[in-house]
Design an enzyme around this catalytic site. Structure first.
Site, PDB file in Angstrom:
ATOM      1  N   HIS A  10     -55.521  15.460 -67.684  1.00 45.96           N
ATOM      2  CA  HIS A  10     -54.117  15.666 -67.356  1.00 45.96           C
ATOM      3  C   HIS A  10     -53.773  14.824 -66.148  1.00 45.96           C
ATOM      4  CE1 HIS A  10     -55.208  19.191 -69.769  1.00 45.96           C
ATOM      5  NE2 HIS A  10     -53.992  19.001 -70.261  1.00 45.96           N
TER       6      HIS A  10
ATOM      7  N   LYS B 216     -45.553  13.425 -78.451  1.00 47.63           N
ATOM      8  CA  LYS B 216     -46.903  12.884 -78.303  1.00 47.63           C
ATOM      9  C   LYS B 216     -47.105  11.669 -79.192  1.00 47.63           C
ATOM     10  CE  LYS B 216     -48.720  16.180 -81.715  1.00 47.63           C
ATOM     11  NZ  LYS B 216     -49.856  17.036 -82.098  1.00 47.63           N
TER      12      LYS B 216
ATOM     13  N   ARG C 146     -60.095  28.484 -80.397  1.00 45.81           N
ATOM     14  CA  ARG C 146     -58.851  28.689 -81.153  1.00 45.81           C
ATOM     15  C   ARG C 146     -59.168  29.434 -82.432  1.00 45.81           C
ATOM     16  NH1 ARG C 146     -56.188  22.604 -80.352  1.00 45.81           N
ATOM     17  NH2 ARG C 146     -56.368  22.605 -78.071  1.00 45.81           N
TER      18      ARG C 146
ATOM     19  N   GLN D 206     -63.257  19.897 -75.761  1.00 43.63           N
ATOM     20  CA  GLN D 206     -62.161  18.934 -75.747  1.00 43.63           C
ATOM     21  C   GLN D 206     -62.312  18.002 -74.545  1.00 43.63           C
ATOM     22  OE1 GLN D 206     -58.100  20.581 -75.552  1.00 43.63           O
ATOM     23  NE2 GLN D 206     -57.647  19.289 -77.306  1.00 43.63           N
TER      24      GLN D 206
ATOM     25  N   CYS E 121     -55.130  22.721 -70.024  1.00 50.11           N
ATOM     26  CA  CYS E 121     -54.053  22.277 -69.139  1.00 50.11           C
ATOM     27  C   CYS E 121     -53.661  23.287 -68.053  1.00 50.11           C
ATOM     28  CB  CYS E 121     -52.832  21.818 -69.939  1.00 50.11           C
ATOM     29  SG  CYS E 121     -52.465  22.738 -71.420  1.00 50.11           S
TER      30      CYS E 121
ATOM     31  N   HIS F 166     -50.735  14.709 -70.981  1.00 47.97           N
ATOM     32  CA  HIS F 166     -51.955  15.277 -71.548  1.00 47.97           C
ATOM     33  C   HIS F 166     -52.589  14.175 -72.403  1.00 47.97           C
ATOM     34  CE1 HIS F 166     -50.390  19.606 -71.227  1.00 47.97           C
ATOM     35  NE2 HIS F 166     -49.310  18.870 -71.033  1.00 47.97           N
TER      36      HIS F 166
ATOM     37  N   ASP G 212     -60.553  16.578 -72.405  1.00 48.21           N
ATOM     38  CA  ASP G 212     -59.176  16.732 -71.952  1.00 48.21           C
ATOM     39  C   ASP G 212     -58.959  16.029 -70.620  1.00 48.21           C
ATOM     40  OD1 ASP G 212     -56.901  17.796 -72.943  1.00 48.21           O
ATOM     41  OD2 ASP G 212     -57.391  19.875 -72.505  1.00 48.21           O
TER      42      ASP G 212
END
Length: 676
Positions: free
Chosen positions: A418, A502, A396, A414, A367, A548, A416
């Protein structure tokens, strides 16, 4: 009504007036002795919480469906005295909540057996779990498999004694004194952690055994009818390697032997679908010890499936109005301070790297990178919404004991995205994300899912960024979208991300297991932290809001779930080898090569086994690799431009024209059907 009387409302709506102190068991007996013999535990709720509005009733119904407590609802022993007006449910063996109580009682039965056989053992805690129960214990001598068998045998004796579970209350101070004198350091810790000076604590006794516990329990040990001691694992007390090494003994329990047997059959099915075993058998991926735990090496066949997954996702993103971006794997530490990850997520990040100009950190999220791309040029309301998507590698720090094949790793990709939009666009964008999530699940063969709304916990304000009013507004927006779509959901306070609430979507696989993958998150914090702006229709600068979303969750985890869902027998469009070719003898190799060329020209992934091996051995090898179609070719097929088709799961289907097979195969690819 006399002050000595209370009202008890039953599920059918009828209300009884009974003496204060009457127990749920007494009420069950007054209805029917057979009912009293069948009930396991009681669920009560203050009667004032029963008269709720329609919206609250709907929410309570959903929470009940998922096993959550609402409106002051709690489980109590059948012998618990009722001292206020309550709504009462008497739970029998058909209720999921009752099974948890049976399992917790089974943990006490196991602890009883352990102390009778090994009195030097010190007890930790023994909760029920979704799969059974466990008990953490400390004993200098490790338990053996023979010890576990002896514990299970003694448990049967404790059950046969049918000892009543009796709740006893005493002062916190007495509990601390007694447990300290006995050397029960874990019990002392739990009392100090979960109670405060002046409190009363509760203990549960059966026979000569006593344990600090909140309960509730089944009426007696005899109600623990079907159980099994499963395994043992090690763990440090409080997760600190400087502390004592504990032993965690696992078990499971069910209402009857039939359910217990069914559980073990299901375990065998789960074992047969283990993605780690199938990943090795099908040569899909590996984890190399020399490289490090939690880091995935994608082998050619696994890499081909990954490419197919990612190509579908990228194409679908572009079709839905996303722009593909790419961001660096490491970024300056200062960036993570601005985003809040340095303060709220640091324990999950790798340590900083000191380079020549600054400290850097591996990215755990995409992000901040997408935010910097947004900020790189001025934006107008006409530009919004801006949708950036990236299949980005993130890193991570997962503790060594938590990693599990593809399902929990340290480096992953990921999917991902946004979305930067105006406040008025937010609900529409969230709804589009949910629609996209449903498309992902259905395309990859998952037809059932559960939805959770993860919110903040107002009692833990320090765990989140932003104002309480912003959180409430954001949660209301997510709830409105789910309600408008008619999606049943479970609200979970305390599970929101630190920057916003979320929606978590948990798919249900072929074995009925839940997997957390897709998530859609509302973020009003990062736009403020990074001072994001757009010029509104009024000519003034405004702050966008942000969504997200990740739909695979991670490519690695989604792939692991796919392997287990299909037991490695992937739908044709995902299979790394879609067609295996088996020439009966060497003289048929030329025709087989021609067939291979035509199939590949039609867009199929084909493997020709040209080894000097017997036909049945080649067929067996393709079968073990779970290839959807195996085509056998001999003189007859070569003469008529045909192939003899063997279909996965169906066997020999006979000879068909090659052109007809190609039409069939292309139809399966186009439909993405899991059925051959």
């Amino acid at each position: 009504m006399s002050e000595q009387m209370i009202k008890v409302q039953l599920p059918d709506g009828s209300v009884r007036e009974v003496s204060r102190g009457t127990s749920p068991y007494d009420i069950a007996m007054s209805i029917s002795p057979r009912l009293a013999a069948a009930v396991v535990v009681a669920r009560i709720r203050p009667l004032t919480a029963v008269a709720v509005g329609m919206a609250e009733e709907d929410e309570a119904s959903e929470a009940s469906m998922y096993g959550a407590a609402t409106g002051g609802e709690r489980l109590v022993d059948l012998t618990a005295p009722l001292n206020e007006d309550v709504a009462l449910e008497l739970l029998k063996e058909t209720d999921e909540a009752a099974l948890k109580v049976v399992r917790h009682s089974a943990a006490h039965v196991m602890a009883t057996a352990i102390l009778e056989l090994f009195p030097e053992t010190k007890l930790g805690h023994g909760p029920a779990t979704d799969a059974g129960f466990f008990y953490d214990v400390y004993r200098e001598t490790p338990f053996t498999e023979d010890d576990l068998a002896a514990i299970e045998k003694r448990m049967a004796e404790v059950v046969a004694r049918d000892e009543k579970f009796v709740r006893v209350e005493e002062s916190r101070e007495k509990g601390l004194t007694d447990y300290s004198a006995q050397g029960e350091f874990m019990k002392v810790h739990f009392i100090e952690k979960f109670t405060k000076p002046g409190d009363e604590i509760s203990l549960y006794r059966n026979g000569g055994f006593s344990d600090f516990c909140r309960g509730p329990h089944v009426p007696s040990t005899g109600r623990v009818k079907a159980f099994k001691v499963m395994s043992i694992a090690g763990a440090y007390w409080l997760g600190d390697e400087k502390n004592q090494q504990l032993q965690r003994i696992y078990g499971t329990a069910f209402f009857n032997a039939k359910e217990l047997d069914a559980y073990f059959k299901r375990l065998e099915e789960i074992k047969a679908r283990d993605h780690r075993v199938l990943g090795k058998q099908l040569d899909l991926f590996s984890i190399q010890e020399v490289a490090g735990a939690g880091l995935i090496f994608w082998h050619p066949k696994g890499g081909l499936i990954r490419k197919t997954m990612e190509d579908w996702m990228r194409d679908e993103c572009i079709r839905r109005g996303y722009e593909m971006v790419y961001t660096p794997h490491i970024m300056r530490r200062d960036l993570w301070k601005i985003s809040g990850h340095e303060g709220f997520y640091s324990q999950n990040m790798y340590p900083p790297m000191e380079l020549d100009d600054a400290e850097y950190r591996l990215k755990p999220m995409n992000c901040p990178g997408h935010i910097l791309i947004y900020k790189n040029s001025p934006k107008s309301y006409r530009d919004l919404p801006v949708r950036y998507a990236e299949l980005g590698n993130v890193y991570r720090y997962e503790r060594s004991g938590t990693m599990h094949g593809l399902l929990r790793v340290r480096g992953f990709t990921q999917d991902d995205a946004h979305i930067f939009c105006t406040p008025g666009q937010i609900e529409g964008e969230i709804e589009d994300c949910l629609d996209f999530a449903e498309a992902v699940l259905k395309t990859f063969g998952f037809n059932e899912y559960r939805v959770e709304l993860s919110m903040h916990d107002p009692n833990k304000a320090g765990d989140y960024v932003g104002k309480e009013s912003d959180w409430n507004n954001a949660e209301a927006a997510l709830k409105d979208v789910l309600t408008k779509r008619g999606v049943p959901f479970k609200s979970i306070p305390g599970e929101g991300a630190f920057y916003g609430p979320k929606i978590d979507i948990k798919l249900v696989d072929v074995l009925g297991r839940l997997w957390q993958l897709s998530t859609v998150q509302f973020d009003f914090n990062l736009p403020q932290r990074f001072e994001l702006e757009y010029k509104g229709e009024d000519g003034e600068l405004h702050r966008p809001v942000m969504v997200h979303r990740a739909l695979f969750g991670s490519v690695e985890r989604f792939f692991g779930v796919l392997i287990e869902h299909y037991a490695g027998a992937f739908p044709m469009w995902l299979a790394p080898v879609q067609v295996g070719l088996v020439p009966i003898s060497e003289k048929h190799l030329e025709y087989a090569a021609a067939v291979k060329a035509k199939l590949e020209a039609a867009g199929l992934r084909v493997e020709l086994d040209a080894r000097n091996e017997k036909m049945n051995a080649k067929i067996r090898e393709f079968t073990l690799q779970k290839v959807p179609f195996v085509l056998v070719m001999g003189d007859k097929e070569a003469a008529s431009e045909a192939v003899s088709v063997r279909t996965r799961g169906k066997g020999d289907e006979g000879s068909v024209a090659l052109v007809d097979f190609i039409v069939r195969a292309n139809g399966l690819l186009a439909s993405k059907s899991a059925v051959l």
